[in-house]
Design an enzyme around this catalytic site. Structure first.
Site, PDB file in Angstrom:
ATOM      1  N   LYS A 242       0.818  -1.210   0.000  1.00  0.00           N
ATOM      2  CA  LYS A 242       0.000   0.000   0.000  1.00  0.00           C
ATOM      3  C   LYS A 242       0.852   1.260   0.000  1.00  0.00           C
ATOM      4  CE  LYS A 242      -2.087  -1.209   3.726  1.00  0.00           C
ATOM      5  NZ  LYS A 242      -2.977  -1.175   4.918  1.00  0.00           N
ATOM      6  N   ASP A 384       2.407  -2.021  13.685  1.00  0.00           N
ATOM      7  CA  ASP A 384       1.777  -2.760  12.579  1.00  0.00           C
ATOM      8  C   ASP A 384       2.328  -4.185  12.552  1.00  0.00           C
ATOM      9  OD1 ASP A 384       0.074  -3.182  10.459  1.00  0.00           O
ATOM     10  OD2 ASP A 384       1.470  -2.438   8.958  1.00  0.00           O
TER      11      ASP A 384
END
Length: 495
Positions: A242, A384
């Site tokens: 992303k 994350d």
């Protein structure tokens, strides 16, 4: 007589004095010129050459006379071409700029009217008539308001000149065009939409990093690295995500002796499209290391700061001995690191590899140890952490993608840590590791806060209360509260 026969020449006897006479030579030259150009004297009449100053003894004068005749014929040919092309057309063309007209030429186009010399320029749009402040023109039955259909139509036609240059509105010279408000508004909206669409296409082409491709500026940065010998060659794309595109490259030679470039490198190119970054600014705008700079930079330069943030986080982790890629160099939004893998084959992610029960248990304890080292030794929270950001290589786990990592004193640092603990706990519990702690136990084991709560809702409420206390302390006193770290933690290092 045969035309190919030898001419009968009679030799005239003369003395040597006659042969050397200049007067005889001039007479012979005049005879030859009159025989070759018998019409020149008759045609060349004017102020330049008259009967009084005829002198053909000069080659320059002969050349000028021939040039004049050629120019007259050339101008006559241009006039014939103009007449042939124009015909009865309302729009005419002119070859006036190509004519070879001399000032003495009486045949010049004095009777022709050059449109450039006229006061009315047909290529200049007529200005629309303005309506007085009272709102109408005329009297009685001939009154015309600003809402008149003809007046509005002509005004709309003139307003089309304000459209973007790339929007073709046509050529209405000499035509009394009248556009209704409905048509003009539709054209205006279409022109605005086309302008925005072309801007988006230009943005995507020139300033963005697309899937498995790079923009011209990034390509130039990579070329400079290869040209400087830092990289030997770039083989191709190995991963897309992303926020970035990762390429594989073979390392070259370093300019300094103290820095060693690994034989295989991974080039992480952060995407410069802002739509990929809109949801990730929360990881950097509240980070005290970049908070002051974040408010002064435009959105595109913030992406460079995002790459810089990953470089600093990787450096901290490497100094603490955590298995992670080694930073080689950072150029704007391009980060060169060591390659985790071998022979252009990247190490598999933990979610893609099938491990035995012993290896799975081994991986769990490695990750538990790395999370504690990351929190206490590096003063960082991954933010994350999941099976997607952990690689399995050489029998151990490697951490990657730490650009979003923050410090525990971040306003949402403990929330990010709890989310990491939940991801790790769920993955290994599903993987069959009986010793895997749940998210609350893992959170306490990593942070050392020992939060006691009967359920997850109360547990998260206590986490939010601790974060609120720390945030208030920072705003009031300008320093971080020490409750989030145990004794002996290293001081914060501002890279």
């Amino acid at each position: 007589q045969c035309p190919w026969g030898a001419p009968n020449t009679t030799s005239i006897s003369c003395s040597l004095a006659d042969v050397m006479s200049e007067q005889l030579a001039k007479e012979l030259q005049l005879e030859e010129e009159n025989a070759a150009f018998p019409e020149v004297v008759a045609v060349a009449e004017g102020p330049f050459i008259t009967g009084e100053n005829i002198d053909t003894s000069s080659d320059l004068m002969l050349a000028q006379m021939l040039q004049m005749e050629f120019d007259r014929e050339y101008d006559a040919q241009l006039r014939r071409e103009e007449k042939k092309i124009n015909g009865d057309s309302k729009v005419s063309i002119s070859f006036e700029n190509y004519r070879k007209v001399h000032p003495y030429d009486s045949d010049s186009s004095e009777d022709e009217v050059d449109w450039q010399d006229t006061r009315h320029d047909p290529y200049r749009a007529d200005k629309p008539t303005t309506t007085p402040r009272r709102g109408f023109i005329g009297k009685g039955k001939d009154i015309t308001t600003k809402h008149d259909e003809v007046v509005c139509g002509r005004k709309n036609t003139a307003r089309m000149e304000n459209f973007a240059p790339e929007f073709q509105v046509g050529d209405g010279i000499g035509m009394d065009l009248k556009l209704s408000n409905q048509v003009f508004n539709a054209l205006k909206q279409h022109a605005y939409s086309e302008e925005r669409r072309s801007a988006r296409l230009h943005e995507k082409k020139e300033h963005s990093t697309a899937e498995k491709a790079v923009d011209p500026k990034t390509r130039l940065l990579l070329y400079k690295m290869v040209n400087a010998g830092m990289l030997e060659t770039i083989t191709g794309c190995i991963s897309t995500g992303k926020e970035s595109v990762v390429f594989h490259a073979y390392g070259g030679k370093s300019a300094t002796e103290d820095k060693v470039i690994p034989p295989e490198c991974a080039i992480k190119v952060f995407k410069t499209t802002l739509n990929e970054f809109k949801n990730r600014d929360k990881y950097i705008k509240d980070d005290y290391r970049f908070k002051d700079r974040f408010s002064k930079l435009n959105p595109r330069k913030i992406i460079r700061m995002w790459a810089e943030k990953e470089m600093h986080n990787l450096t901290r982790m490497q100094n603490a001995g955590i298995p992670c890629p080694q930073v080689v160099i950072l150029k704007k939004h391009v980060l060169v690191m060591s390659f985790i893998g071998q022979d252009q084959v990247p190490a598999p992610k933990l979610k893609d590899v099938t491990l035995s029960s012993e290896d799975m248990k081994k991986a769990y304890y490695q990750i538990l140890n790395m999370m504690q080292q990351l929190y206490k030794g590096c003063n960082l929270v991954h933010a994350d952490l999941s099976e997607y950001n952990m690689l399995w290589h050489d029998g151990k786990v490697w951490l990657i993608d730490v650009s979003q990592s923050v410090e525990p004193t971040h306003p949402h640092g403990l929330e990010f840590l709890f989310r990491d603990c939940r991801n790790v706990s769920q993955f290994f519990q599903k993987g069959g590791v009986a010793e895997a702690l749940n998210e609350r136990e893992l959170f306490n084991a990593v942070s050392g806060l020992n939060i006691t709560a009967d359920n997850e809702v109360d547990f998260q409420a206590e986490i939010e209360a601790l974060e609120k206390m720390n945030e208030d302390h920072v705003q009031n006193h300008g320093k971080k509260l020490s409750m989030f770290s145990s004794d002996g933690d290293p001081p914060i290092n501002d890279e």
